[in-house]
Design an enzyme around this catalytic site. Structure first.
Site, PDB file in Angstrom:
ATOM      1  N   CYS A 226      21.958   3.132 -14.126  1.00  0.00           N
ATOM      2  CA  CYS A 226      23.317   3.686 -14.099  1.00  0.00           C
ATOM      3  C   CYS A 226      23.506   4.585 -12.898  1.00  0.00           C
ATOM      4  CB  CYS A 226      23.576   4.423 -15.395  1.00  0.00           C
ATOM      5  SG  CYS A 226      23.422   3.317 -16.787  1.00  0.00           S
ATOM      6  N   GLU A 227      23.349   4.013 -11.716  1.00  0.00           N
ATOM      7  CA  GLU A 227      23.511   4.729 -10.450  1.00  0.00           C
ATOM      8  C   GLU A 227      23.994   3.705  -9.439  1.00  0.00           C
ATOM      9  OE1 GLU A 227      22.180   7.790  -9.089  1.00  0.00           O
ATOM     10  OE2 GLU A 227      21.399   8.539 -10.988  1.00  0.00           O
TER      11      GLU A 227
ATOM     12  N   GLY B  26      -0.725   7.064   7.980  1.00  0.00           N
ATOM     13  CA  GLY B  26       0.658   6.859   8.417  1.00  0.00           C
ATOM     14  C   GLY B  26       0.897   5.564   9.159  1.00  0.00           C
TER      15      GLY B  26
ATOM     16  N   GLU C 200      -6.955   8.186   7.217  1.00  0.00           N
ATOM     17  CA  GLU C 200      -6.517   8.110   5.823  1.00  0.00           C
ATOM     18  C   GLU C 200      -5.390   7.101   5.618  1.00  0.00           C
ATOM     19  OE1 GLU C 200      -7.276  12.774   4.672  1.00  0.00           O
ATOM     20  OE2 GLU C 200      -5.321  12.255   5.527  1.00  0.00           O
ATOM     21  N   PRO C 201      -5.634   5.826   5.857  1.00  0.00           N
ATOM     22  CA  PRO C 201      -4.556   4.844   5.652  1.00  0.00           C
ATOM     23  C   PRO C 201      -4.249   4.635   4.170  1.00  0.00           C
ATOM     24  CG  PRO C 201      -6.622   3.728   6.147  1.00  0.00           C
ATOM     25  CD  PRO C 201      -6.889   5.209   6.309  1.00  0.00           C
ATOM     26  N   GLY C 202      -2.986   4.613   3.827  1.00  0.00           N
ATOM     27  CA  GLY C 202      -2.569   4.282   2.469  1.00  0.00           C
ATOM     28  C   GLY C 202      -1.729   3.011   2.509  1.00  0.00           C
TER      29      GLY C 202
ATOM     30  N   TYR D 165      14.944   6.862   0.363  1.00  0.00           N
ATOM     31  CA  TYR D 165      14.882   6.918   1.831  1.00  0.00           C
ATOM     32  C   TYR D 165      15.722   5.841   2.498  1.00  0.00           C
ATOM     33  CZ  TYR D 165      10.143   8.470   0.301  1.00  0.00           C
ATOM     34  OH  TYR D 165       9.069   9.032  -0.339  1.00  0.00           O
TER      35      TYR D 165
HETATM   36  C1  LIG Z   1       0.299  10.252   2.209  1.00  0.00           C
HETATM   37  C2  LIG Z   1      -0.816  10.678   3.060  1.00  0.00           C
HETATM   38  C3  LIG Z   1      -1.588   9.728   3.728  1.00  0.00           C
HETATM   39  C4  LIG Z   1      -1.290   8.248   3.684  1.00  0.00           C
HETATM   40  O1  LIG Z   1      -0.100   7.960   4.347  1.00  0.00           O
HETATM   41  P1  LIG Z   1       0.280   6.421   4.596  1.00  0.00           P
HETATM   42  O2  LIG Z   1       1.588   6.496   5.285  1.00  0.00           O
HETATM   43  O3  LIG Z   1       0.364   5.773   3.261  1.00  0.00           O
HETATM   44  O4  LIG Z   1      -0.806   5.841   5.431  1.00  0.00           O
HETATM   45  C5  LIG Z   1      -2.668  10.166   4.456  1.00  0.00           C
HETATM   46  N1  LIG Z   1      -2.964  11.487   4.535  1.00  0.00           N
HETATM   47  C6  LIG Z   1      -2.232  12.432   3.921  1.00  0.00           C
HETATM   48  C7  LIG Z   1      -2.613  13.840   4.056  1.00  0.00           C
HETATM   49  C8  LIG Z   1      -1.131  12.063   3.170  1.00  0.00           C
HETATM   50  O5  LIG Z   1      -0.405  13.001   2.567  1.00  0.00           O
END
Ligand SMILES: *Cc1c(COP(=O)(O)O)cnc(C)c1O
Length: 472
Positions: free
Chosen positions: A396-397, A275, A317-319, A369
């Site tokens: 088309c929105e 997150g 868990e960085p995405g 969002y």
């Molecule tokens: C989506 C998600 C993440 C990654 O979130 P980011 O905002 O991209 O860092 C990590 N853990 C879980 C369980 C998620 O669902």
């Protein structure tokens, strides 16, 4: 009074400042190796991006590979360093749902990260890319029996249990395969964070995880199954979070529960989720990942002392933090319109619409969002004054907007090209075929060389699934 205001700035949100130069590249918004060439063209890692669009098509996602790898390495180093400082170690999982291809999975694995997947499809891709199953984690609040069976069967490193039903389902799968499966339990910490603030409640109304109150019973059920090995608790408090406070509060709450559960056996790890936020516009000021890692480590160490427990191995868990800033989306402007908009205080102002060749099918986040983005012209620089512009898609929105508000040179015309930075996370992965647009290609650039990571969809592919077109 102001019956005929023509100042487009009257429509701008308060946070958006008029730039001195609407061609400039704001620090922190663009992939690390983005530059302006002396001829004014925007380049990534030595290649003018318009050449990429000419070669691979438009729209196009372009990844700065060195930046992607660098951010993965940086996240890992930040959490490793801070975990070591408080006497433990870290496991950093890349959240594949933010942006996944075979090469991306390999990059993060080569940088020493684990990979989180949350469906059978993501699992299949990661395995096909050669990521060892032991380096993978599986998430999801409704994993199918087939997904569970496959994950257990290939020897996945960890499964995050999200409901009471899953305890039995995963244990049964492990029994069938004759293995002991590592599992975590997702707990709703009651902390929900969103960019600047967090809310800490005892009850949260959401589908993920189980409540803290229900956790002891769930962990007892896990421990009662010999086919399961309980790694520890998991929580994920939200996404696009700029500060450390919410993570700290959540860690404190989870550690207390962790302490209570130690009475029933060893618990080696604690997973605090992802997150970590990024900048989409100049107004965004996320904390550095090193600062967040240090603050979380401080909080964990303090709480562990207070509770009289050992510090567990910490997982993260960085995405978005890794994938988001590394990528830009390229578009071509097709039409322009100056629309007279009524102002709330009376009078009108002009909003300039620049419509491009993609939109909500390649970036759903603004429509989903109201996510804000930035943009710059890529094929030239211009001396024209900054004009408040709205980059719209071709769907088309009316909600099909790519960039709600940005100052671009007033002389942008059809044929000019535009890049939108920070589109690495949740853009390609959320792409659709709305209006039968093919999803764009993904290209990586490294040291002056480009490489196709994912082909764009062709019209043939778009028609191929329609059974009504099958030959009799
Ligand atoms: C989506 C998600 C993440 C990654 O979130 P980011 O905002 O991209 O860092 C990590 N853990 C879980 C369980 C998620 O669902």
């Amino acid at each position: 009074m102001a019956a005929h205001s023509l100042d487009s700035a009257d429509l701008a949100p308060a946070w958006l400042e008029i730039p001195a130069d609407p061609n400039d590249l704001a620090p922190g918004l663009w992939p690390a190796n983005t530059t302006r060439e002396s001829d004014g063209r925007l380049s990534l890692a030595g290649i003018p991006v318009d050449e990429l669009a000419a070669t691979y098509g438009s729209p196009l996602y372009v990844i700065d590979e060195a930046d992607f790898r660098g951010r993965a390495a940086r996240a890992r180093a930040a959490f490793d360093t801070e975990a070591a400082r408080i006497g433990t170690s870290a496991k950093v999982y890349y959240a594949a749902k933010s942006f996944l291809s075979a090469d991306i999975a390999r990059w993060v694995a080569e940088e020493g990260l684990y990979v989180d997947v949350c469906s059978g499809g993501e699992l299949a891709l990661a395995l096909a890319a050669g990521i060892p199953a032991a380096r993978l984690g599986l998430h999801g609040n409704n994993k199918s029996l087939a997904e569970i069976d496959r994950a257990v069967g290939v020897g996945i490193g960890a499964i995050v249990l999200d409901s009471l039903q899953e305890i039995e389902r995963v244990a049964d799968a492990a029994a069938r395969h004759g293995v002991v499966q590592n599992v975590r339990l997702r707990v709703n910490s009651g902390v929900h964070a969103d960019t600047h603030d967090f809310l800490a409640t005892s009850h949260e109304d959401q589908k993920f995880g189980i409540t803290r109150a229900d956790a002891p019973d769930a962990v007892a059920k896990i421990r009662a199954r010999a086919e399961l090995n309980f790694l520890g608790l998991h929580c994920h408090i939200g996404s696009q979070i700029f500060g450390s406070a919410g993570f700290g509060e959540s860690a404190a709450r989870l550690l207390e529960l962790h302490r209570d559960l130690l009475a029933g056996g060893d618990i080696p790890e604690l997973n605090l989720g992802g997150g970590f936020g990024i900048a989409y516009t100049r107004a965004d000021d996320p904390a550095e990942i090193e600062t967040i890692a240090a603050d979380i480590a401080d909080q964990v160490a303090t709480e562990a002392v207070r509770l009289g427990i050992a510090v567990p191995v910490l997982a993260f868990e960085p995405g978005r933090y890794i994938s988001g800033p590394t990528t830009m989306s390229l578009y071509e402007v097709g039409t322009t319109k100056d629309v007279s908009v009524a102002l709330p205080e009376g009078g009108t102002a002009i909003r300039r619409y620049l419509s491009v060749d993609g939109g909500m099918s390649d970036n759903a986040r603004p429509a989903l969002y109201e996510a804000q983005y930035s943009a710059r012209m890529t094929n030239r620089v211009s001396d024209a004054a900054p004009a408040l512009s709205r980059v719209a898609g071709k769907h088309c929105e009316s909600g099909d907007i790519v960039v709600y508000n940005e100052y671009l040179p007033a002389d942008v015309v059809p044929g000019d090209r535009i890049a939108v930075p920070a589109t690495g996370a949740y853009c390609w992965s959320l792409a659709s075929n709305y209006n039968f647009l093919g999803r764009p290609a993904v290209v990586a650039v490294l040291n002056g060389e480009s490489r196709l990571l994912v082909r764009g969809e062709t019209e043939t592919e778009l028609l191929a699934r329609d059974a009504g077109l099958d030959k009799k």
